[in-house]
Design a protein around this motif. Sequence first.
Motif, PDB file in Angstrom:
ATOM      1  N   LYS A 259       8.457   9.060 -11.848  1.00  0.00           N
ATOM      2  CA  LYS A 259       8.193   9.073 -13.288  1.00  0.00           C
ATOM      3  C   LYS A 259       9.158   8.175 -14.062  1.00  0.00           C
ATOM      4  O   LYS A 259       8.760   7.381 -14.912  1.00  0.00           O
ATOM      5  N   GLU A 260      10.448   8.276 -13.736  1.00  0.00           N
ATOM      6  CA  GLU A 260      11.458   7.530 -14.489  1.00  0.00           C
ATOM      7  C   GLU A 260      11.285   6.022 -14.352  1.00  0.00           C
ATOM      8  O   GLU A 260      11.319   5.277 -15.340  1.00  0.00           O
ATOM      9  N   ASN A 263       8.132   4.770 -16.146  1.00  0.00           N
ATOM     10  CA  ASN A 263       8.365   4.696 -17.592  1.00  0.00           C
ATOM     11  C   ASN A 263       9.179   3.466 -17.959  1.00  0.00           C
ATOM     12  O   ASN A 263       8.910   2.795 -18.960  1.00  0.00           O
ATOM     13  N   ASP A 264      10.178   3.149 -17.120  1.00  0.00           N
ATOM     14  CA  ASP A 264      11.002   1.958 -17.362  1.00  0.00           C
ATOM     15  C   ASP A 264      10.148   0.697 -17.323  1.00  0.00           C
ATOM     16  O   ASP A 264      10.309  -0.216 -18.150  1.00  0.00           O
ATOM     17  N   SER A 267       7.889   0.361 -20.335  1.00  0.00           N
ATOM     18  CA  SER A 267       8.617   0.137 -21.586  1.00  0.00           C
ATOM     19  C   SER A 267       8.767  -1.351 -21.882  1.00  0.00           C
ATOM     20  O   SER A 267       9.043  -1.744 -23.016  1.00  0.00           O
ATOM     21  N   LYS A 287      -0.587   2.127 -18.275  1.00  0.00           N
ATOM     22  CA  LYS A 287       0.096   3.420 -18.432  1.00  0.00           C
ATOM     23  C   LYS A 287      -0.908   4.571 -18.416  1.00  0.00           C
ATOM     24  O   LYS A 287      -0.602   5.678 -17.939  1.00  0.00           O
ATOM     25  N   LYS A 291      -1.169   8.758 -16.662  1.00  0.00           N
ATOM     26  CA  LYS A 291      -0.893   9.697 -17.758  1.00  0.00           C
ATOM     27  C   LYS A 291      -0.567  11.107 -17.264  1.00  0.00           C
ATOM     28  O   LYS A 291       0.278  11.789 -17.845  1.00  0.00           O
ATOM     29  N   LEU A 294       3.071  10.932 -15.942  1.00  0.00           N
ATOM     30  CA  LEU A 294       4.096  10.595 -16.949  1.00  0.00           C
ATOM     31  C   LEU A 294       4.206  11.634 -18.065  1.00  0.00           C
ATOM     32  O   LEU A 294       5.008  11.469 -18.975  1.00  0.00           O
ATOM     33  N   LYS A 295       3.410  12.694 -17.994  1.00  0.00           N
ATOM     34  CA  LYS A 295       3.494  13.741 -19.033  1.00  0.00           C
ATOM     35  C   LYS A 295       4.902  14.330 -19.076  1.00  0.00           C
ATOM     36  O   LYS A 295       5.481  14.614 -18.041  1.00  0.00           O
TER      37      LYS A 295
END
Length: 295
Positions: A259-260, A263-264, A267, A287, A291, A294-295
């Motif tokens: 997940k981290e 997200n990076d 971004s 993205k 979904k 990434l919640k």
Amino acid sequence: MGKLIRGVSKNARFFVVDTTDIVQKAQDIHKCSPTAIDAFGRLLTAGVIMGSTLKGKDILTLRTDTNGQLNNMVVTADADGGVKGYLSNPSVDVPLKDNGKSDVGGLVGKGILKIIKDMGLKEPYIGLSEINSGEIAQDLAYYFYNSEQTPTVIALGVKLKDENTVEYAGGYMIQLLPDAEDSFITALEQKIGAIRPMTELMAGGMDIKRIAKLLYEDMTDENMERLVEPYEILEEKEVNYSCNCSKEKFYKGLITLGKEQLNDIFSTQEEIETECHFCGEKYRFTKEDFKEILK
């Protein structure tokens, strides 16, 4: 589509294959230099031959790691005649040899040949062998003799019509059976010493059945007496360059980033584009595709 025949005689088993269409498809995908496609085409042809010794869902991978400009090549084959591959530096090339022939050995260099057989067991079988000639066929024969204790004759060839067109590609492999008779071994050595290269036979109009017949006909022993070695063709099948990649497989791979990290990535960019090494197919992900994760 290429074609392969597999057969057996009293003293040996044999494989003969036409991989012209396979090597052409590889060239279309990877855009290789003339010497690189010669080397890569030989390894693909070897993969087709060795893949036909597998059973069921077994998978074979051939990998070269060498000090030549080509660096490494990877070929994966299955028991159904499917083969695919990629190479790290497809565009590199070297001058022709003094005799005007392709310097495959010079481009490949020396190093290690890794043979991986995934037979559905907990751990795959991994065999390692030296690459000394870089010519592929000789290095595979060395592997079979030293790692599998199987005396093997293998011939591989690629002939180009122009830089982007494969005119002929193919090969054959003959492996002695246990307790092969000395008279057959001597006759085979003489025949292989006299026979023309695979691509020349194909250019002369011979198909793979005729080449198989040529390998066995007019054999003579050390006393020049005619040796009759009847053979039987056990299988004929089509072989092809095929990739089983999919968007779902790449999606599962991207999930492992976590997940981290995902997200990076999102971004700084709106989508992730992935590309299959084997066939060049591209898959794009946004993205929105992640979904739930990434919640």
